[in-house]
Design an enzyme around this catalytic site. Structure first.
Site, PDB file in Angstrom:
ATOM      1  N   GLU A 249     -44.821 -40.142 -35.957  1.00 46.03           N
ATOM      2  CA  GLU A 249     -44.365 -39.614 -34.271  1.00 46.03           C
ATOM      3  C   GLU A 249     -43.056 -39.242 -34.033  1.00 46.03           C
ATOM      4  O   GLU A 249     -42.724 -38.752 -32.617  1.00 46.03           O
ATOM      5  CB  GLU A 249     -44.362 -41.712 -34.236  1.00 46.03           C
ATOM      6  CG  GLU A 249     -43.798 -41.638 -32.370  1.00 46.03           C
ATOM      7  CD  GLU A 249     -43.961 -43.043 -32.285  1.00 46.03           C
ATOM      8  OE1 GLU A 249     -44.136 -44.068 -33.066  1.00 46.03           O
ATOM      9  OE2 GLU A 249     -43.327 -42.803 -31.202  1.00 46.03           O
ATOM     10  N   HIS A 250     -42.152 -39.691 -35.136  1.00 48.68           N
ATOM     11  CA  HIS A 250     -41.008 -38.252 -34.403  1.00 48.68           C
ATOM     12  C   HIS A 250     -40.768 -37.575 -35.089  1.00 48.68           C
ATOM     13  O   HIS A 250     -39.539 -36.670 -34.396  1.00 48.68           O
ATOM     14  CB  HIS A 250     -39.879 -40.402 -35.811  1.00 48.68           C
ATOM     15  CG  HIS A 250     -39.644 -41.724 -35.205  1.00 48.68           C
ATOM     16  ND1 HIS A 250     -38.796 -41.892 -36.179  1.00 48.68           N
ATOM     17  CD2 HIS A 250     -40.295 -41.935 -34.044  1.00 48.68           C
ATOM     18  CE1 HIS A 250     -38.332 -43.201 -35.713  1.00 48.68           C
ATOM     19  NE2 HIS A 250     -39.589 -43.428 -34.628  1.00 48.68           N
ATOM     20  N   ASP A 251     -41.823 -36.894 -35.641  1.00 50.86           N
ATOM     21  CA  ASP A 251     -41.847 -35.344 -35.961  1.00 50.86           C
ATOM     22  C   ASP A 251     -42.095 -35.149 -34.669  1.00 50.86           C
ATOM     23  O   ASP A 251     -41.771 -34.342 -34.209  1.00 50.86           O
ATOM     24  CB  ASP A 251     -42.841 -35.557 -37.114  1.00 50.86           C
ATOM     25  CG  ASP A 251     -42.568 -33.799 -37.519  1.00 50.86           C
ATOM     26  OD1 ASP A 251     -42.205 -32.920 -36.727  1.00 50.86           O
ATOM     27  OD2 ASP A 251     -43.130 -33.796 -38.946  1.00 50.86           O
TER      28      ASP A 251
END
Ligand SMILES: *[C@@H]1O[C@H](CO)[C@@H](O)[C@H](O)[C@H]1NC(C)=O
Ligand SMILES: *[C@@H]1O[C@H](CO)[C@@H](O)[C@H](O)[C@H]1NC(C)=O
Length: 741
Positions: free
Chosen positions: A253-255
């Protein structure tokens, strides 16, 4: 049971039709999901001379932009007053944790200001041209969206993102840091600091920016009331999956996405929407970007602490993809590609800070002779710490410290990068720093993509859907890879439900040595570098059970997120509020988009929800058409072997199909400037997260081959140095052509 499966056949059919239509390249027919945006260019001309549609001249457009500017300028006075007052985000508060998570980058703030001028200009155009022509807000905003910002004073600001790429950039063997120049015909497509993609037209009360209301025109129920009515804190473990599924989900998700909260427009000051004790501010201190969540007075948790307000600052605005007037869009600060931007940074400038410029290595620190992430020089700013003597790590993303398992994952991958770079430098003594760095980045990113698509995804949305998208994996420049707002703001957030509030720290014999409670470690990562913790946490990811994806959240994230020691925020309330802020239409609209039958009454939901859940929903919402996407999405029963119900399975499938098909630099794409050789691909395909854990812990001796699944007879612990956990042979990257001159 039989009936259920027939009903579920509908959405499956929908995805199939859509996949087929993408495959055939005929986006116009039978598409479940809207066609990829055709990208930047002069906005499509629609018939403007129709008798009852008003004509808007260039002069009108310019005037509206001046108006927009004046609205923004008028905010100066309020912001100056707020500057004098004590209303800003204070360290140690849950708001501060939220601020770190949604930390805005300079680029986003700069663009956000101008994009907001365009939004305010749109409001004025609506007021002048639509009201007297009796157009509905939705039709009107659609109409105004056909007018381009080109030839207005905002043109250059919006065009700045659309720089064209040089031949050299297009032919680069390596992806850019910010994701630009990936698509050869549409350079900004998928780049950092561009808008999320929409699956459905945004739904705002005024057609432009005000959060939607209930069907009966009243306010929607408070996000916290919805959350506390539906969410239970007693969690249930998943029988097969480990915490690694939850942690990988957050890492990915952070990517893919990073939504940012606004700061003040005329200064760099932070915005606080409640008092630091969690109460409503007097109206004169409320910034227009505030959308605080009201907490009911009888709340089962917050009442005892006298909290009636949870701060929420609205997300930063982005220019619309084809530079037009129109409703609010939100910016994604991450690149839309699955490219490890959370580790390498989303701009060349940020990437440079994270490198040593020696032997291709990423910058690092050492503690007790072990390698860790580089540290922040402003720990009390970048973490939730009281002083500057605790550790706070740096990476490509402000969320690296958000909780210890995220930090552990970053640490393991930083070590993997440096390990690979070292091997490559031994194999290729002639390679300079830049070649070593970029070749390593390419290999490590490919490993991450392979793990995501081959280990994680089949478990997350099930073999059935996975096999469907597997068939369509060739690069297609017409597929828009951009992350959808519904994925970033709702579907992927549902995976938070897999988390456990207690992280077990395991010894090598897989007995629990100790455990830590998440609530004590949000943005306080120092535990990661204490002796034995990194290994213990990594073993924990692979050993501890995942929770079920359901309406049960541990109280560490449902009342103690970013805790100040007494109370924290409720992650689900924030997600509901964000969905409204972003103009996501209600759950029923997405459900229909994904091929499920229309809903008019609560009982129509029984095809995918249990009677108890429907009863709870009908207690808090007035109409089924009021249900927020994230709420309805999680409330659905799982479909087949997917962790999600049909609606989220469909949104997630759409995203991961696009993420692969729309990425020219995806590791399997043979039509990129420097594709991997067949032999190299064979090596990449051997990687597993188990191998990454084995190679990059401090002293991990054993792993089960499939770390997303619990240890069992068919997935037994194996010695890391045995052949059971395959290794990527980097000799395939020995460059004999360039080696000896
Ligand atoms: C509108 O503004 C643009 C940019 O400032 C300017 O070039 C253009 O001449 C203006 N058009 C009119 C009709 O005022
Ligand atoms: C177990 O935990 C203690 C203290 O928390 C620590 O000192 C020790 O090194 C740990 N042992 C292992 C094998 O992780």
């Amino acid at each position: 049971m039989k009936m259920m499966s027939r009903k579920l056949a509908m959405p499956l059919l929908g995805v199939l039709l859509w996949v087929i239509s993408i495959h055939a390249g005929t986006f116009e027919t039978a598409t479940l999901l809207p066609p990829p945006l055709t990208g930047f260019g002069p906005s499509k001309s629609i018939i403007r001379n129709h008798c009852d549609v008003p004509k808007i001249t260039e002069k009108d457009l310019n005037r509206s932009v001046s108006f927009g500017n004046s609205v923004i300028n008028r905010m100066l006075r309020l912001e100056t007053n707020l500057g004098w007052s004590d209303v800003h985000v204070k360290k140690g508060t849950p708001s501060y944790g939220q601020l770190i998570a949604s930390h805005p980058d300079e680029e986003a703030l700069k663009q956000g200001r101008d994009a907001l001028v365009a939004t305010k200009a749109t409001i004025q155009l609506m007021n002048i041209f639509c009201h007297k022509h009796h157009l509905s807000p939705t039709d009107c905003s659609k109409y105004i969206s056909s007018y381009s910002l080109a030839s207005t004073p905002l043109e250059s600001s919006c065009q700045k993102q659309h720089k064209s790429c040089s031949q050299e950039e297009l032919l680069s063997p390596y992806r850019s840091f910010d994701g630009s120049c990936n698509n050869e015909h549409d350079s900004p497509r998928g780049a950092a600091f561009t808008a999320y993609r929409r699956l459905l037209q945004a739904e705002y009360l005024d057609g432009i920016q005000e959060p939607r209301r209930a069907v009966n025109k009243k306010q929607l129920p408070s996000a916290r009331l919805v959350s506390s009515t539906l969410i239970k804190e007693t969690d249930e473990s998943h029988s097969d999956l480990t915490q690694a599924v939850a942690q990988w989900s957050e890492f990915i998700e952070h990517d893919l996405s990073h939504t940012a909260a606004n700061k003040m427009v005329h200064s760099d000051s932070t915005i606080e929407c409640c008092t630091s004790s969690g109460n409503h501010l007097s109206p004169r201190y409320i910034h227009p970007f505030c959308a605080p969540i009201s907490v009911p007075n009888d709340d089962r948790f917050y009442a005892q602490h006298g909290v009636d307000c949870m701060s929420y600052v609205r997300s930063i605005t982005a220019f619309r993809p084809d530079c037009t007037f129109g409703p609010l869009e939100q910016v994604n600060q991450a690149t839309h590609f699955l490219d490890f931007s959370q580790m390498y940074g989303t701009t060349g400038k940020k990437a440079a800070i994270l490198r040593t410029f020696d032997e291709g290595q990423l910058d690092f620190t050492t503690k007790h002779n072990k390698v860790f992430l580089p540290v922040s020089h402003h720990p009390s700013d970048d973490c939730q710490l009281s002083g500057d003597n605790s550790v706070c790590f740096l990476s490509g993303d402000s969320r690296v410290n958000i909780q210890p398992q995220v930090t552990a994952m970053h640490t393991v991958w930083l070590r993997e990068h440096n390990r690979v770079a070292k091997v490559l430098s031994e194999l290729n003594p002639a390679w300079d720093d830049e070649t070593l760095f970029q070749e390593t980045r390419k290999i490590v990113t490919a490993e991450m993509q392979h793990i995501t698509y081959h280990e994680w995804l089949p478990l997350v949305f099930g073999k059935h859907y996975f096999n469907k998208i597997q068939k369509y994996n060739n690069y297609d420049e017409n597929v828009n890879p951009s992350v959808s707002n519904a994925f970033a703001t709702a579907a992927v957030r549902a995976l938070n439900s897999l988390k456990d509030g207690k992280l077990n720290v395991y010894k090598e014999d897989r007995l629990v040595n100790t455990s830590i409670n998440l609530r004590n470690h949000f943005n306080k990562p120092s535990v990661v570098e204490e002796p034995d913790y990194l290994d213990g946490l990594v073993r924990g990811m692979a050993t501890q059970s995942s929770q079920q994806l359901d309406l049960k959240f541990p109280d560490d994230i449902s009342t103690h997120l970013f805790s100040n020691g007494i109370f924290g925020y409720d992650i689900f309330s924030l997600d509901i509020q964000r969905g409204r802020d972003h103009g996501l239409p209600p759950y029923t609209a997405y459900r229909a988009l994904c091929g499920l039958p229309e809903v008019t009454q609560f009982k129509d939901l029984s095809d995918v929800m249990s009677p108890e859940v429907i009863e709870s929903l009908s207690r808090v919402y007035n109409s089924p058409r009021d249900i927020d996407l994230i709420v309805g999405g999680i409330a659905e029963k799982q479909t087949g072997d997917s962790l999600f119900g049909p609606t989220f399975t469909c949104i997630v499938a759409d995203q991961f199909l696009r993420t692969r098909r729309g990425d020219r630099y995806f590791y399997t794409n043979e039509n990129q400037p420097a594709p991997f050789s067949i032999a190299q691909l064979r090596e990449i395909e051997k990687v597993t997260l188990a191998r990454i854990f084995c190679d990059n812990g401090d002293d991990i001796e054993m792993m089960q081959p499939e770390v997303f699944k619990r240890i069992s007879d068919s997935n037994r612990l194996m010695k890391c140095d045995s052949g059971e956990i395959p290794k990527v042979n980097l000799k395939m990257w020995m460059d004999s052509r360039r080696k000896y001159y």
